[in-house]
Design an enzyme around this catalytic site. Structure first.
Site, PDB file in Angstrom:
ATOM      1  N   THR A   1       4.129   1.881   2.480  1.00  0.00           N
ATOM      2  CA  THR A   1       5.445   2.019   1.868  1.00  0.00           C
ATOM      3  C   THR A   1       6.282   3.053   2.618  1.00  0.00           C
ATOM      4  OG1 THR A   1       4.690   1.332  -0.331  1.00  0.00           O
ATOM      5  CG2 THR A   1       6.682   2.680  -0.231  1.00  0.00           C
TER       6      THR A   1
ATOM      7  N   GLY B   1       0.833  -1.189   0.000  1.00  0.00           N
ATOM      8  CA  GLY B   1       0.000   0.000   0.000  1.00  0.00           C
ATOM      9  C   GLY B   1       0.873   1.246   0.000  1.00  0.00           C
ATOM     10  N   CYS B   2       0.308   2.376  -0.404  1.00  0.00           N
ATOM     11  CA  CYS B   2       1.109   3.598  -0.503  1.00  0.00           C
ATOM     12  C   CYS B   2       1.537   4.100   0.874  1.00  0.00           C
ATOM     13  CB  CYS B   2       0.353   4.668  -1.273  1.00  0.00           C
ATOM     14  SG  CYS B   2      -1.319   5.027  -0.684  1.00  0.00           S
ATOM     15  N   TYR B   3       0.601   4.204   1.811  1.00  0.00           N
ATOM     16  CA  TYR B   3       0.977   4.640   3.160  1.00  0.00           C
ATOM     17  C   TYR B   3       1.944   3.659   3.832  1.00  0.00           C
ATOM     18  CZ  TYR B   3      -2.926   8.041   3.046  1.00  0.00           C
ATOM     19  OH  TYR B   3      -3.783   9.075   2.743  1.00  0.00           O
TER      20      TYR B   3
END
Length: 311
Positions: free
Chosen positions: A117, A113-115
């Site tokens: 990461t 997921g972006c967060y």
């Protein structure tokens, strides 16, 4: 050797970004379904079994359904959804953390997921090094461009340009928490405060640390040096080694696509407090860029091939 790639969900934000990154790559041949076939189960089944690597840019349930369509032992998968990030048999697509060989040799890879990461890039190496305790109650403050919410959220922001900030996840239990806890090796899930802002892309993830209250924590310099050593030589993740904090950090509305990530450790003058900060593009290293990085490794190519790494 050319690898055939099928993007299931190529009309979504992440899928379109991946297509842009692969469009002029001679190493890959894209298998594309027409608009009338994109949701046709038979056509998708045929495509996913004909490709070398399928990249799933779908909601969780649809991603699970796509995997179930595979009836051969060869097709490899990169899943950009949340569906398989902590599932058995799936490698976590963060090569810097799990090892490049792990991703390169995997048949099934779950895109982070972006967060997570940003959070994991900061916290996981420091917990592994013993500079932060695994049982500390971590908190995460983060903002993302609204593209992180997909087409529906993009439409909501564009329909009402008077909204500058949307905080969410207020009931806790965000779907990113399991991967954040597992891959950082934490005893407890962090308290996560995400928000989206009036910008298409970009992301800042911050982990505040009251170092004087954390027994056994490393100093600000120790934390910074450990991150710099962990990512030494990476073409994708860089660490600010300066001990001077900037006056401000910015996310720009007109930011261009970017597949890198910058990490920093800022500390108070007396060393009692620190702020760990990650800057990335939620559609780059936070999504599509990460998928292409894993794809490169799975196909025996340098991981940074085709990525935009000039911020």
């Amino acid at each position: 050797m050319t690898s055939t790639i099928f993007i299931d969900g190529a009309a979504g934000t992440t899928g379109l970004e991946i297509r842009d990154r692969l469009a002029n790559r001679s190493e890959f041949e894209l298998l594309v379904l027409g608009d009338d076939k994109r949701k046709d189960t038979g056509a998708r089944r045929e495509a996913i079994n004909a490709c070398d690597v399928a990249i799933l840019c779908l909601p969780d349930d649809a991603a699970r359904e796509s995997v179930a369509l595979i009836d051969n032992p060869a097709t490899r998968v990169i899943d950009a959804s949340t569906a398989h990030r902590v599932a058995d048999g799936w490698a976590y697509g963060f090569p810097e953390l799990v090892g490049r060989k792990t991703v390169a040799s995997a048949r099934f890879v779950a895109n982070p997921g972006c967060y997570p990461t940003g959070f994991l890039a900061l916290v996981a190496p420091l917990v592994r090094a013993g500079l932060l305790p695994a049982d500390w109650p971590f908190t995460v403050n983060a903002v993302s461009g609204f593209s992180g919410g997909g087409n529906a959220l993009i439409d909501r922001f564009e329909e009402d340009r008077g909204i500058a900030w949307r905080g969410y996840g207020l009931a806790m239990g965000h779907k990113h928490l399991p991967e954040m806890q597992r891959y950082a090796g934490l005893a407890h899930p962090p308290v996560f405060a995400p928000a989206v802002v009036d910008a298409m892309r970009g992301m800042a993830v911050e982990v505040p640390l009251p170092l004087s209250a954390i027994g056994g924590a490393g100093s600000v310099g120790d934390l910074r040096d450990a991150l710099a050593e962990f990512y030494a030589g990476s073409a994708i993740v860089t660490v600010d080694t300066s001990d001077e904090a900037p006056a401000e950090l910015l996310l720009r509305k007109d930011a261009a696509p970017w597949d890198g990530m910058k990490l920093a450790v800022y500390g108070s003058a007396d060393g009692s407090q620190a702020r760990l900060v990650a800057l990335l593009d939620n559609l780059g290293k936070g999504a599509s860029g990460a998928a292409v990085q894993s794809l490169n490794l799975m196909c025996g190519l340098p991981e940074e091939t085709g990525l935009s790494l000039s911020a």
